[in-house]
Design a protein around this motif. Structure first.
Motif, PDB file in Angstrom:
ATOM      1  N   LYS A 280     -41.672  33.180  41.444  1.00  0.00           N
ATOM      2  CA  LYS A 280     -42.393  33.389  40.578  1.00  0.00           C
ATOM      3  C   LYS A 280     -42.396  33.463  39.054  1.00  0.00           C
ATOM      4  CE  LYS A 280     -44.598  37.246  43.307  1.00  0.00           C
ATOM      5  NZ  LYS A 280     -44.586  38.806  43.474  1.00  0.00           N
ATOM      6  N   SER A 281     -40.908  33.508  38.516  1.00  0.00           N
ATOM      7  CA  SER A 281     -40.996  33.008  37.135  1.00  0.00           C
ATOM      8  C   SER A 281     -40.999  31.465  36.885  1.00  0.00           C
ATOM      9  CB  SER A 281     -39.610  33.624  36.441  1.00  0.00           C
ATOM     10  OG  SER A 281     -38.572  33.291  37.323  1.00  0.00           O
ATOM     11  N   ASN A 282     -40.508  30.730  37.809  1.00  0.00           N
ATOM     12  CA  ASN A 282     -40.770  29.283  37.814  1.00  0.00           C
ATOM     13  C   ASN A 282     -42.342  28.982  37.602  1.00  0.00           C
ATOM     14  OD1 ASN A 282     -40.630  26.595  37.987  1.00  0.00           O
ATOM     15  ND2 ASN A 282     -40.314  26.522  40.058  1.00  0.00           N
ATOM     16  N   LEU A 283     -43.110  29.677  38.424  1.00  0.00           N
ATOM     17  CA  LEU A 283     -44.516  29.564  38.629  1.00  0.00           C
ATOM     18  C   LEU A 283     -45.006  29.856  37.350  1.00  0.00           C
ATOM     19  CD1 LEU A 283     -47.278  29.349  39.998  1.00  0.00           C
ATOM     20  CD2 LEU A 283     -47.055  31.463  41.041  1.00  0.00           C
ATOM     21  N   ILE A 284     -44.466  30.916  36.652  1.00  0.00           N
ATOM     22  CA  ILE A 284     -45.321  31.319  35.267  1.00  0.00           C
ATOM     23  C   ILE A 284     -44.779  30.425  34.298  1.00  0.00           C
ATOM     24  CG2 ILE A 284     -45.440  33.190  33.610  1.00  0.00           C
ATOM     25  CD1 ILE A 284     -45.224  35.193  36.534  1.00  0.00           C
ATOM     26  N   ALA A 285     -43.873  30.142  34.448  1.00  0.00           N
ATOM     27  CA  ALA A 285     -43.083  29.102  33.271  1.00  0.00           C
ATOM     28  C   ALA A 285     -43.662  27.834  33.057  1.00  0.00           C
ATOM     29  CB  ALA A 285     -41.571  29.167  33.282  1.00  0.00           C
ATOM     30  N   ASN A 286     -43.869  27.307  34.465  1.00  0.00           N
ATOM     31  CA  ASN A 286     -44.508  25.938  34.729  1.00  0.00           C
ATOM     32  C   ASN A 286     -45.738  25.723  35.356  1.00  0.00           C
ATOM     33  OD1 ASN A 286     -42.091  24.334  33.832  1.00  0.00           O
ATOM     34  ND2 ASN A 286     -40.870  25.577  35.771  1.00  0.00           N
ATOM     35  N   TYR A 287     -46.763  26.969  35.037  1.00  0.00           N
ATOM     36  CA  TYR A 287     -48.090  27.166  35.588  1.00  0.00           C
ATOM     37  C   TYR A 287     -48.848  25.784  35.797  1.00  0.00           C
ATOM     38  CZ  TYR A 287     -50.218  27.805  30.997  1.00  0.00           C
ATOM     39  OH  TYR A 287     -50.524  27.459  29.743  1.00  0.00           O
ATOM     40  N   SER A 288     -49.015  25.293  34.310  1.00  0.00           N
ATOM     41  CA  SER A 288     -50.026  24.000  34.388  1.00  0.00           C
ATOM     42  C   SER A 288     -49.437  22.902  35.342  1.00  0.00           C
ATOM     43  CB  SER A 288     -50.283  23.612  33.016  1.00  0.00           C
ATOM     44  OG  SER A 288     -49.155  22.881  32.491  1.00  0.00           O
ATOM     45  N   ARG A 289     -48.367  22.615  35.401  1.00  0.00           N
ATOM     46  CA  ARG A 289     -47.664  21.660  36.220  1.00  0.00           C
ATOM     47  C   ARG A 289     -47.816  21.792  37.584  1.00  0.00           C
ATOM     48  NH1 ARG A 289     -43.047  20.400  38.060  1.00  0.00           N
ATOM     49  NH2 ARG A 289     -41.733  21.957  36.818  1.00  0.00           N
ATOM     50  N   LEU A 290     -48.009  23.055  38.025  1.00  0.00           N
ATOM     51  CA  LEU A 290     -48.086  23.647  39.518  1.00  0.00           C
ATOM     52  C   LEU A 290     -49.674  24.044  39.807  1.00  0.00           C
ATOM     53  CD1 LEU A 290     -45.034  25.940  39.740  1.00  0.00           C
ATOM     54  CD2 LEU A 290     -45.437  23.706  40.703  1.00  0.00           C
TER      55      LEU A 290
HETATM   56  C1  NAG Z   1     -39.803  25.027  34.910  1.00  0.00           C
HETATM   57  O1  NAG Z   1     -39.706  23.660  35.552  1.00  0.00           O
HETATM   58  C2  NAG Z   1     -38.596  22.992  35.001  1.00  0.00           C
HETATM   59  C3  NAG Z   1     -38.462  21.625  35.260  1.00  0.00           C
HETATM   60  O2  NAG Z   1     -38.785  21.677  37.004  1.00  0.00           O
HETATM   61  C4  NAG Z   1     -37.243  23.923  35.608  1.00  0.00           C
HETATM   62  O3  NAG Z   1     -36.066  23.429  34.891  1.00  0.00           O
HETATM   63  C5  NAG Z   1     -37.193  25.256  35.056  1.00  0.00           C
HETATM   64  O4  NAG Z   1     -36.152  25.956  35.269  1.00  0.00           O
HETATM   65  C6  NAG Z   1     -38.685  25.933  35.210  1.00  0.00           C
HETATM   66  N1  NAG Z   1     -38.673  27.183  34.614  1.00  0.00           N
HETATM   67  C7  NAG Z   1     -38.340  28.436  35.184  1.00  0.00           C
HETATM   68  C8  NAG Z   1     -38.548  29.502  34.506  1.00  0.00           C
HETATM   69  O5  NAG Z   1     -38.014  28.314  36.429  1.00  0.00           O
END
Ligand code: NAG
Ligand code: NAG
Ligand code: NAG
Length: 379
Positions: A280-290
């Motif tokens: 979920k934190s990856n999704l929120i941080a990288n939302y537009s790419r996803l």
């Molecule tokens: C967002 O994506 C980048 C590139 O894939 C990654 O290195 C980073 O850990 C991601 N952010 C989070 C909070 O997971």
């Protein structure tokens, strides 16, 4: 995605054996809060939810706090299982042959108090399961027990079934209204001791396969940002409340350690820990790419940007606020939003999270060797 689908279809046609599903289990028993409630709190007539809840998939509110399906729905679909019936949803000929869902929105691990949203804390859910199991065995023994085969789990399903858990978020989120961060961090071992005691009861009853979700970045929910994030210094780079996420991370660290400990004790069992927080934190941080346009703002709510959340009125409600009749409406396209109603994730976000769970990379132990599991997921 369609090229991928084509390749997968081709693979399936050529190698039909790839269809065998190593995750298939005869039954699923699920415990938790709104993240996996498929109709309990609503079925128990404690809450009611209005359209546009459920509109994306069910066409009507389905007892789920979402515009469509939850993570548990996607996971069951991938396991070739029907959606789980809520334990308390007694109408419409519920079928419990393949399992039962005890999760209830608002539930905590710790026993409910006078101000709890849900009386169905984890201990109560475990007791409901114990009652369910005893009753199933009794009915099966009785006259005409065979006729119930279609509706009730077989005895061995209790041992072979998968026991899923997603609970703890409300213990932490609720505590912030009356406790300091330090007090909350100090209370985590007490919460987890209660969780362990429930899991132990299930183990004593024969449960051997456990699937445990950790808790998400609750500081990123619009509800918490609205209440605890009005001072920008309280927010992290993604606009989430830092203290809430700090509590979630410590909870997860200790939950992970507990899973390891239990795996050591229950040598004849499988305990799978799933890192929902990272997904979920990856999704929120990288939302537009996803593929999303809004990481934090609620799709369905009142108040407009930046949060579209007002604690006085819930999604789908029409109410007098400050002398004016207002409605908390849904946005045009909920698939652009990660957050559905300020507290819960949208179906689109749940689908993304499920697809990540199914890669096997976010679990301990990982299950990368079991890729056929993925083939059922509809993108
Ligand atoms: C967002 O994506 C980048 C590139 O894939 C990654 O290195 C980073 O850990 C991601 N952010 C989070 C909070 O997971
Ligand atoms: C645990 O998982 C392994 C591998 O999937 C399986 O062979 C084993 O039967 C499982 N144990 C139980 C108790 O179901
Ligand atoms: C209520 O309306 C008044 C007058 O428009 C406004 O000043 C006030 O901020 C409003 N209060 C709330 C809670 O919306």
């Amino acid at each position: 995605m369609s090229t991928l689908t084509l390749i997968l279809t081709f693979f399936l046609l050529c190698f039909p054996f790839a269809r065998s599903n190593p995750f298939s289990r005869p039954a699923i028993f699920n415990f938790g809060d709104s993240n996996s409630d498929t109709g309990c709190l609503v079925g128990a007539a404690i809450e009611s939810i209005n359209p546009p809840y459920g509109h994306r998939f069910f066409g009507h509110p389905s007892g789920r706090y979402c515009d469509g399906r939850l993570i548990v729905d996607f996971l069951l679909d991938a396991m070739d299982m029907p959606f789980l019936n809520a334990y308390l949803d007694s109408l419409g000929a519920p079928n419990f042959r393949k399992g039962c869902n005890y999760a209830a929105a608002g539930s905590t691990v710790l026993p409910a108090t006078a101000t709890s949203v849900s009386p169905f804390s984890f201990g109560v859910q475990v007791n409901q399961f114990l009652h369910f199991k005893a009753r199933v065995l009794e009915l099966r023994e009785g006259k005409g027990g065979k006729k119930l085969d279609k509706y009730l789990p077989a005895e061995e399903y209790f041992q072979k079934g998968l026991y899923m858990f997603d609970i703890g978020q409300n213990d932490l989120a609720g505590a912030f209204y009356s406790k300091t961060l330090d007090q909350i961090l100090a209370s985590i071992p007490t919460i987890l001791a209660e969780f362990e005691s429930g899991v132990q009861k299930l183990f004593d009853q024969g449960a051997r396969n456990f699937w445990i979700h950790n808790t998400g970045p609750l500081g990123c929910l619009a509800q918490n940002v609205a209440k605890f994030g009005t001072d920008p210094s309280k927010l992290d780079e993604f606009g989430c409340v830092s203290s809430h996420n700090q509590a979630a991370k410590l909870f997860n660290l200790q939950l992970h350690a507990l899973c390891k400990k239990l795996q050591g004790q229950y040598t004849d069992s499988n305990i799978t820990y799933i890192d929902i927080y990272s997904i979920k934190s990856n999704l929120i941080a990288n939302y537009s790419r996803l593929g999303f346009q809004q990481p934090i703002m609620a799709c369905c709510g009142y108040g407009g940007p930046p949060l579209n959340y007002d604690s006085r009125i819930v999604c789908g409600q029409t109410k007098m606020l400050n002398g004016t009749l207002v409605t908390a409406k849904g946005c045009d396209d909920s698939s652009e939003y990660i957050n559905w109603d300020g507290i819960h994730y949208s179906e689109a976000a749940n689908q993304y999270v499920s697809s990540q769970i199914l890669t096997g990379k976010y679990s301990d132990p990982p299950f990368s060797d079991k890729m056929p599991f993925l083939l059922k997921l509809k993108f």
